[in-house]
Design a protein around this motif. Structure first.
Motif, PDB file in Angstrom:
ATOM      1  N   ARG A  60      31.389   1.013 -37.169  1.00 23.46           N
ATOM      2  CA  ARG A  60      31.590   2.449 -36.999  1.00 23.46           C
ATOM      3  C   ARG A  60      31.744   3.090 -38.376  1.00 23.46           C
ATOM      4  NH1 ARG A  60      36.248   5.628 -33.420  1.00 23.46           N
ATOM      5  NH2 ARG A  60      35.451   7.731 -33.843  1.00 23.46           N
ATOM      6  N   ASP A  61      31.018   4.189 -38.575  1.00 25.49           N
ATOM      7  CA  ASP A  61      31.077   4.925 -39.843  1.00 25.49           C
ATOM      8  C   ASP A  61      30.822   4.016 -41.034  1.00 25.49           C
ATOM      9  OD1 ASP A  61      31.722   7.228 -38.399  1.00 25.49           O
ATOM     10  OD2 ASP A  61      33.874   6.834 -38.537  1.00 25.49           O
ATOM     11  N   GLY A  62      29.884   3.072 -40.863  1.00 28.00           N
ATOM     12  CA  GLY A  62      29.518   2.194 -41.957  1.00 28.00           C
ATOM     13  C   GLY A  62      30.452   1.021 -42.174  1.00 28.00           C
ATOM     14  N   ARG A  63      31.529   0.919 -41.394  1.00 34.09           N
ATOM     15  CA  ARG A  63      32.490  -0.186 -41.530  1.00 34.09           C
ATOM     16  C   ARG A  63      32.293  -1.169 -40.382  1.00 34.09           C
ATOM     17  NH1 ARG A  63      37.266   1.012 -40.400  1.00 34.09           N
ATOM     18  NH2 ARG A  63      38.289  -0.626 -41.581  1.00 34.09           N
ATOM     19  N   THR A  64      32.286  -2.463 -40.735  1.00 32.67           N
ATOM     20  CA  THR A  64      32.136  -3.519 -39.739  1.00 32.67           C
ATOM     21  C   THR A  64      33.424  -4.323 -39.655  1.00 32.67           C
ATOM     22  OG1 THR A  64      29.750  -3.681 -40.149  1.00 32.67           O
ATOM     23  CG2 THR A  64      30.807  -5.553 -39.075  1.00 32.67           C
ATOM     24  N   THR A  65      33.913  -4.528 -38.442  1.00 35.39           N
ATOM     25  CA  THR A  65      35.156  -5.268 -38.237  1.00 35.39           C
ATOM     26  C   THR A  65      34.965  -6.308 -37.141  1.00 35.39           C
ATOM     27  OG1 THR A  65      35.946  -3.613 -36.632  1.00 35.39           O
ATOM     28  CG2 THR A  65      36.625  -3.344 -38.939  1.00 35.39           C
ATOM     29  N   ASP A  66      35.752  -7.381 -37.232  1.00 37.49           N
ATOM     30  CA  ASP A  66      35.796  -8.414 -36.188  1.00 37.49           C
ATOM     31  C   ASP A  66      36.999  -8.134 -35.296  1.00 37.49           C
ATOM     32  OD1 ASP A  66      33.600  -9.746 -37.279  1.00 37.49           O
ATOM     33  OD2 ASP A  66      34.866 -10.891 -38.653  1.00 37.49           O
ATOM     34  N   ARG A  67      36.786  -8.135 -33.993  1.00 32.23           N
ATOM     35  CA  ARG A  67      37.858  -7.829 -33.055  1.00 32.23           C
ATOM     36  C   ARG A  67      37.839  -8.829 -31.898  1.00 32.23           C
ATOM     37  NH1 ARG A  67      39.704  -2.420 -33.580  1.00 32.23           N
ATOM     38  NH2 ARG A  67      38.484  -1.194 -35.074  1.00 32.23           N
ATOM     39  N   THR A  68      39.022  -9.118 -31.399  1.00 32.63           N
ATOM     40  CA  THR A  68      39.163  -9.888 -30.167  1.00 32.63           C
ATOM     41  C   THR A  68      39.735  -8.954 -29.115  1.00 32.63           C
ATOM     42  OG1 THR A  68      39.527 -11.969 -31.351  1.00 32.63           O
ATOM     43  CG2 THR A  68      40.232 -11.878 -29.047  1.00 32.63           C
ATOM     44  N   VAL A  69      39.049  -8.846 -27.990  1.00 32.82           N
ATOM     45  CA  VAL A  69      39.398  -7.863 -26.962  1.00 32.82           C
ATOM     46  C   VAL A  69      39.525  -8.548 -25.612  1.00 32.82           C
ATOM     47  CG1 VAL A  69      38.646  -5.757 -25.771  1.00 32.82           C
ATOM     48  CG2 VAL A  69      38.180  -6.043 -28.218  1.00 32.82           C
ATOM     49  N   LEU A  70      40.546  -8.144 -24.855  1.00 34.63           N
ATOM     50  CA  LEU A  70      40.647  -8.543 -23.450  1.00 34.63           C
ATOM     51  C   LEU A  70      39.949  -7.457 -22.640  1.00 34.63           C
ATOM     52  CD1 LEU A  70      44.396  -9.673 -23.292  1.00 34.63           C
ATOM     53  CD2 LEU A  70      42.371 -10.986 -23.987  1.00 34.63           C
ATOM     54  N   PRO A  71      38.733  -7.713 -22.149  1.00 33.84           N
ATOM     55  CA  PRO A  71      37.931  -6.647 -21.525  1.00 33.84           C
ATOM     56  C   PRO A  71      38.382  -6.364 -20.084  1.00 33.84           C
ATOM     57  CG  PRO A  71      36.716  -8.704 -21.485  1.00 33.84           C
ATOM     58  CD  PRO A  71      37.999  -9.000 -22.204  1.00 33.84           C
ATOM     59  N   TYR A  72      38.803  -5.122 -19.843  1.00 37.77           N
ATOM     60  CA  TYR A  72      39.263  -4.735 -18.511  1.00 37.77           C
ATOM     61  C   TYR A  72      38.152  -4.106 -17.665  1.00 37.77           C
ATOM     62  CZ  TYR A  72      44.189  -5.450 -19.802  1.00 37.77           C
ATOM     63  OH  TYR A  72      45.397  -5.993 -20.170  1.00 37.77           O
ATOM     64  N   GLY A  73      37.179  -3.443 -18.300  1.00 36.75           N
ATOM     65  CA  GLY A  73      36.141  -2.803 -17.500  1.00 36.75           C
ATOM     66  C   GLY A  73      35.050  -2.190 -18.349  1.00 36.75           C
TER      67      GLY A  73
END
Length: 316
Positions: free
Chosen positions: A163-176
């Motif tokens: 987003r906005d030229g920035r890349t990040t690694d994320r761990t997400v618990l996907p609800y929907g």
């Protein structure tokens, strides 16, 4: 599939894209000579595919309307887009056209490769498609299907998000997963911050499901959470307008996800509408549809735009 047969089907796919294709162009695209292209066209004609030969300087081959629809060849992305579109229309309510959409979806689903069909089934099972919406930025199909499978199986996701030229690694618990206003959204818990977040899936570069599982809170409403998240998102303009009307009547006329409506205690019968917007050009028209007295608190630029719209309406 024998290689010549595959090239005949590839020729059909090229012609289905529309327009007249020169023999030289087709030969180059298929990696064969022009004589072979003409032989492939003969094969299609033998199958009753209506291929028309166009003479002249800009001649070549094109498809013509026929009594039977030529066989369709869809990529995975195209198949997913068609089935999701049909499913969205069906969930919005059915009539005679709804029955036709249901029949078309069933036929397409039967001929999908089994691995793709299974993954797509997960998407249709868990996604809140809502009302049919205009097409917006589309996520990578593989990302969309991986996320859908993780939502269904309640498995954590490792995402690469930009987003906005920035890349990040994320761990997400996907609800929907929710489709809203032409975009796909994922709502879930960002493990690093232990916060409920909303992510646009077209901003996800890669997605990988982990082995661990989790539980979704009882009564969780993915669509309601996505709309709340969008309403909290910072935008270029923060619009504040007082409206002399009931909150329910105002909410029904405002765009979902970018507006909040709240009573004004010190002014009985009035509500405050707050809208987040990147542009102001569309806001006066929306306010006009409220058909109620209103006071623009800000920004100042919006007051000028509302006056301009009023003058144009009076002149009309």
């Amino acid at each position: 599939m024998p290689r010549p047969t595959a090239r005949v089907l590839a020729l059909l796919e090229i012609l289905q894209n529309g327009g007249t294709r020169s023999v030289a162009d087709l030969a180059d695209r298929l990696g064969v000579d022009e004589r072979t292209v003409r032989r492939y066209v003969t094969h299609l004609l033998d199958l009753d595919v209506p291929v028309v030969s166009v003479r002249g300087r800009y001649g070549g081959y094109r498809l013509a309307p026929g009594y039977r629809l030529p066989p369709l060849m869809l990529t995975d992305d195209e198949a997913v887009a068609v089935l999701v579109g049909l499913a969205s229309g069906l969930r919005a309510g059915g009539d005679a056209s709804g029955l036709a959409a249901e029949s078309a979806a069933a036929k397409l689903h039967r001929v999908l490769p089994k691995p793709l069909a299974a993954r797509l089934e997960a998407l249709l099972d868990v996604a809140d498609l809502g009302e049919p919406t205009p097409t917006g930025p589309t996520p990578d199909v593989d990302v969309l299907l991986v996320v859908a499978g993780a939502v269904r199986d309640r498995r954590a996701l490792d995402l690469v998000h930009t987003r906005d030229g920035r890349t990040t690694d994320r761990t997400v618990l996907p609800y929907g997963i929710v489709a809203h206003a032409g975009r796909w959204y994922l709502t879930g818990v960002d493990v690093e911050n232990d916060e409920l977040r909303t992510f646009r899936l077209d901003r996800v570069v890669t997605a990988r499901a982990d082995s661990g599982t989790f539980d979704v809170p009882d009564g969780f409403d993915p669509r309601a959470e996505v709309l709340r998240g969008l309403a909290r998102t910072p935008w270029r303009h923060a619009v504040s307008v007082l409206v002399h009307a009931e909150a329910g009547a105002v909410e029904s006329r405002l765009p979902l996800g970018i507006a909040t409506v709240a009573p004004v205690p010190e002014r009985e019968g009035w509500v405050r509408v707050e809208i987040r917007a990147e542009r102001l050009d569309w806001v006066p028209g929306v306010l006009a549809t409220l058909d109620a007295d209103l006071v623009v608190e800000g920004p100042v630029e919006l007051r000028d735009r509302v006056r301009d719209l009023g003058r144009r309406l009076l002149a009309a």
